[in-house]
Design an enzyme around this catalytic site. Structure first.
Site, PDB file in Angstrom:
ATOM      1  N   GLU A 202       0.825  -1.210   0.000  1.00  0.00           N
ATOM      2  CA  GLU A 202       0.000   0.000   0.000  1.00  0.00           C
ATOM      3  C   GLU A 202       0.861   1.262   0.000  1.00  0.00           C
ATOM      4  O   GLU A 202       0.467   2.293  -0.562  1.00  0.00           O
ATOM      5  CB  GLU A 202      -0.946   0.002   1.198  1.00  0.00           C
ATOM      6  CG  GLU A 202      -1.910  -1.180   1.248  1.00  0.00           C
ATOM      7  CD  GLU A 202      -2.754  -1.316  -0.002  1.00  0.00           C
ATOM      8  OE1 GLU A 202      -3.007  -0.296  -0.673  1.00  0.00           O
ATOM      9  OE2 GLU A 202      -3.169  -2.454  -0.315  1.00  0.00           O
TER      10      GLU A 202
ATOM     11  N   HIS B 117       1.560   2.224  -3.574  1.00  0.00           N
ATOM     12  CA  HIS B 117       0.446   2.983  -4.138  1.00  0.00           C
ATOM     13  C   HIS B 117       0.454   4.418  -3.617  1.00  0.00           C
ATOM     14  O   HIS B 117       0.293   5.380  -4.384  1.00  0.00           O
ATOM     15  CB  HIS B 117      -0.890   2.334  -3.745  1.00  0.00           C
ATOM     16  CG  HIS B 117      -1.149   1.010  -4.379  1.00  0.00           C
ATOM     17  ND1 HIS B 117      -0.957   0.756  -5.714  1.00  0.00           N
ATOM     18  CD2 HIS B 117      -1.626  -0.159  -3.852  1.00  0.00           C
ATOM     19  CE1 HIS B 117      -1.295  -0.481  -6.000  1.00  0.00           C
ATOM     20  NE2 HIS B 117      -1.703  -1.066  -4.875  1.00  0.00           N
TER      21      HIS B 117
END
Length: 383
Positions: free
Chosen positions: A30, A33
């Site tokens: 994550e 991202h």
């Protein structure tokens, strides 16, 4: 009391190592991202480890809510304009945004930026694996044993192929071999395949062709695995084990090689499953990950970190599958958009996401079924 104590030990022994490994992998996925999204000027509404109800959290100066949620089986980054954690666009919310807000939404960004943000998650998984492998190799080195044949199983694949005691394996399919472990890694995942093996015999190079035989083996934890074997034995006491050390640059190169090895073998296995040359019973899910994490944790932190690197590569590859709901599905949509010069219709994307969700759920059910069968067989074997 003994039952309760055993249950508590099971939770500590399996769940805690599993959550440790999974949290590391999810966080860096994550984070990939998140960092690229910030670089592209996308507003990030939330960065969550886990799903469901928020347990603890804080909001940073740019409006991102960092939180730890109740169900610790994954995580997500939610961008401005997203309907949910899978980055499905909330078209009504986007329409209601001001021009300034819309410019910072994920959906308003050029297709190459959206693709970069999505690809950054799996790439972060691969980079994490490289870093873990490199750190472990630079700090601890690698134990190696010369790839010498000290014994042959009568009638085994190696004896049939013409191997002789004293042969030293120097290459397999053109890939240099520097240890007996290197032989095992390649052979174990090559059952039924023809391997070109170069050995050194009496100062000369001899090329042999051998097909590893598929054999079910029980590891030291009691897990039954189907692997390829040659039927050769290495007597460690005859030559001992040495530790190969690496400088930091060499460790990074080896980290890349280790990561590529996991990628190559994983893709090869999936291809064999799809073409019917391999059974899909080796595919595992959350239960298997927890079990393996607990088993490996008994070997120490180094072994657990090595496992985290392998799992990180696997999760990175899984997310690259061209299935809507996964990163690979989003990338497929963006590739189509780049070719057509316009995105697919909202209806087509919605249908794709529904199909993708169904496929992901089916995969989860199948993997969990494999896990249950695996555990049942282990219990039956232990009783």
């Amino acid at each position: 009391m003994e039952l309760i104590g055993g249950l508590g030990a099971g939770i500590v022994g399996y769940v805690v190592p599993f959550l440790f490994v999974l949290t590391i992998i999810v966080f860096f996925h994550e984070l990939g991202h998140f960092l690229v999204a910030r670089w592209c000027g996308v507003k990030v509404d939330a960065f969550s480890i886990g799903f469901g109800k928020e347990l603890i959290g804080r909001t940073d100066s740019k409006g991102t809510r960092w939180k730890l949620s109740a169900i610790p089986l994954g995580g997500y980054v939610k961008f401005a304009g997203d309907e949910n954690a899978a980055s499905v666009p909330d078209r009504a919310a986007i329409e209601a945004m001001s021009d300034e807000e819309r410019r910072t939404s994920f959906a308003a960004k050029p297709v190459w930026q959206r693709a970069a943000v999505v690809a950054a998650g799996p790439i972060a998984n691969f980079l994490l694996a490289i870093v873990i492998f490199a750190v472990l190799l630079s700090v601890y080195g690698r134990p190696v044993t010369e790839a010498r044949v000290d014994g042959l199983e009568p009638g085994g694949a190696a004896q049939t192929a013409g191997f002789e005691i004293g042969d030293v394996i120097v290459a397999i399919d053109g890939q240099p071999i520097d240890s007996f472990g290197g032989v095992q890694r390649i052979v174990s995942t090559s059952a039924g395949e023809t391997l070109a093996v170069m050995v050194e015999r009496g100062g000369e190079k001899v090329m042999l062709s051998v097909v590893p035989r598929a054999t079910e083996m029980t590891d030291r934890f009691g897990n039954v695995q189907r692997i390829g074997v040659l039927g050769i034995r290495r007597d460690v006491s005859a030559g001992g084990i040495t530790t190969q050390t690496y400088s930091v640059p060499e460790a990074v190169v080896e980290g890349v090689r280790e990561t590529w090895f996991v990628v190559d073998r994983t893709v090869d296995y999936i291809a064999k499953v799809v073409t019917g040359r391999e059974k899909a019973d080796q595919l595992g899910g959350t239960i298997r990950m927890a079990e393996v994490s607990g088993q490996v944790a008994r070997e120490g932190m180094v072994a657990l970190l090595n496992l985290a690197a392998v799992f990180s590569v696997s999760i990175g590859l899984l997310n690259l599958l061209p299935v809507p709901m996964l990163d690979g599905g989003h990338l497929a949509y963006y590739a189509i958009e780049a070719v057509r010069r316009r995105p697919l219709s909202a209806k087509a994307q919605d249908v794709g996401f529904r199909i993708g969700l169904a496929l992901v759920l089916l995969l989860m059910v199948f993997a969990t079924w494999n896990d249950i069968v695996h555990l049942t067989m282990r219990q039956a074997g232990a009783s």
